[in-house]
Design an enzyme around this catalytic site. Structure first.
Site, PDB file in Angstrom:
ATOM      1  CG  ASP A 123      -8.111   4.517  -2.799  1.00 60.72           C
ATOM      2  OD1 ASP A 123      -9.307   4.042  -3.447  1.00 60.72           O
ATOM      3  OD2 ASP A 123      -7.429   3.903  -3.604  1.00 60.72           O
ATOM      4  CE1 TYR A 166      -7.336   2.845   0.500  1.00 57.02           C
ATOM      5  CE2 TYR A 166      -4.564   2.843   0.551  1.00 57.02           C
ATOM      6  CZ  TYR A 166      -6.311   2.517  -0.210  1.00 57.02           C
ATOM      7  OH  TYR A 166      -5.633   1.638  -0.587  1.00 57.02           O
ATOM      8  CD  GLU A 205      -3.217  -0.720  -0.020  1.00 50.94           C
ATOM      9  OE1 GLU A 205      -3.121   0.303  -0.651  1.00 50.94           O
ATOM     10  OE2 GLU A 205      -3.826  -1.544  -0.730  1.00 50.94           O
TER      11      GLU A 205
END
Length: 441
Positions: A229, A211, A128
């Site tokens: 996101d 996020y 991520e």
């Protein structure tokens, strides 16, 4: 599993809600409670088809401070027993219906990605952070190499700076990986090397925002928390025809709160990943979205209105600042000069090719070489290059400069390294990639 009220127009219901709103204005605390007489209700929403005026009144009352709640119940012949709370979704009923359509689609259509093979928290975290500002296909080889060299949180915490930055070379935004290492050290020191399992603790780690915390929490631990996101903002604003500015933190926060109410606890990770996947491969940002392939097309207000490209709404950003630079490749035999940037500011702590502000003519480049104690033997012009950062653009020209006795006359503390050794050990920002290719050639 979606409960809607009323099933027919109810002037009395509107009146009651308005009275509660007046009570709040007069200083009272007020509640409207819906008792859901069916099993397995997933969420409650006002019925905008039968009575839009009631939906408007309920939303207005909630905005004024009236508490709106819904509870399930168990009904028997002589009793009604209140059970668990049912999320009340007031703004957009399409969100209630999305999980049942989206999750099966995701499970059938999701891309095979290396970090999905074993969605353990460390794997999710690294992927991520890498995927921020970077395309999936670009990330894949970086992820594989990173995992081979730093397979655990402990290995990341103990990595040397040069090794860490070299592994990140080309991904940009180097503070991301520096913060990852700081967070890894937090995990080692504060949590005994075990990655924390709650959203609040994950969110407290260095460099992890809402996020990323939501992604790790839901993908790795199944926590029913949102992961919003750019892809998710695009999907939700199109689905609901929401014209709010997505660059504002308040918009993101509101959408997070709305999604919290509809995330299914038993499949939170698949729901969040489904929204992200939908935005990445179907509800795409550039060009027409692929509505014919979208599992939510029947719910989508933007599609119904023919306004797919009107959303999301985003305020124009300021134009990037232009900086002109002249890059100088100083060559002493087969070795070239590099230098280390300071520990603050853009590209802090990385190595770079020597460069100066402005665009120098060839004779000005020769004068500069002599000023720093280098004797140019031959100066060769190189192609221009451009590199875009988030807030600045470098417009570069370059020269390859053959130097006489470079190491003896150097006044700039340059390191003189063979290009092959630079490729292996020294992290050079991708801003200089065009000139590094010249060296490889």
């Amino acid at each position: 599993g979606i409960v809607r009220f009323p099933d027919a127009p109810s002037v009395r219901a509107v009146k009651h809600v308005q009275e509660l709103q007046k009570a709040v204005d007069e200083g009272y605390e007020a509640y409207v409670i819906f008792v859901v007489q069916m099993e397995g209700a997933r969420c409650f929403t006002p019925n905008t088809d039968t009575h839009p005026e009631f939906a408007q009144a309920l939303r207005a009352a909630a905005e004024k401070g009236v508490h709106v709640a819904a509870y399930g119940c168990h009904v028997e012949s002589d009793s009604i027993i209140i059970s668990g709370e049912v999320p009340a979704v007031l703004n957009e009923p399409a969100l209630c219906r999305a999980p049942s359509l989206l999750i099966p689609w995701y499970r059938e259509n999701k891309r095979e990605l290396p970090w999905r093979e074993n969605p353990e928290c460390y794997h999710v975290w690294v992927s991520e952070i890498m995927l921020q500002q970077t395309r999936v296909e670009t990330v894949k080889p970086y992820y594989d190499r990173f995992m081979k060299e730093l397979p655990t949180i402990k290995a990341l915490a103990e990595a040397k700076e040069n090794q860490l930055l070299k592994l990140w070379e080309g991904l940009g935004y180097y503070n991301r990986v520096r913060n990852m290492q700081k967070a890894a050290r937090q995990v080692m020191e504060d949590y005994g090397g075990v990655f924390p399992h709650t959203y609040e603790e994950i969110r407290s780690l260095k460099g992890i925002g809402s996020y990323t915390a939501g992604a790790i929490g839901s993908f790795a631990f199944g926590l029913p928390v949102p992961a919003v996101d750019g892809n998710v903002l695009r999907v939700i604003t199109r689905l609901t025809a929401d014209g709010s500015d997505i660059s504002k933190q308040s918009t993101k926060k509101r959408i997070e709160e709305e999604l919290k109410k509809v995330i299914p606890e038993e499949s939170a990770g698949d729901f969040n990943q489904g929204l992200i996947e939908l935005g990445a491969i179907v509800c795409v940002p550039n060009g027409l979205p692929k509505c014919a392939e979208c599992p939510l097309s029947s719910l989508c207000k933007a599609k119904q209105r023919g306004q797919e490209l009107c959303f999301p709404v985003k305020a124009k950003t300021k134009a990037r600042r232009i900086e002109k630079k002249t890059v100088l490749i100083f060559m002493d035999g087969e070795r070239i000069a590099i230098s280390k940037r300071g520990q603050e500011g853009l590209l802090a702590g990385l190595y770079e090719l020597p460069n100066v502000e402005g665009h120098l003519y060839r004779d000005e480049a020769a004068v500069f070489c002599k000023e720093i104690g280098l004797m140019p033997v031959r100066i060769e012009e190189l192609p221009a290059a451009k590199h875009i950062f988030s807030h600045v653009e470098w417009h570069m020209i370059g020269y390859k400069v053959r130097i006489d006795e470079l190491e003896k006359t150097n006044r700039k503390n340059f390191l003189f390294i063979h290009p092959e050794e630079i490729e292996k050990k020294y992290p050079i920002p991708s801003a200089f990639e065009k000139y590094m290719k010249e060296l490889r050639a």
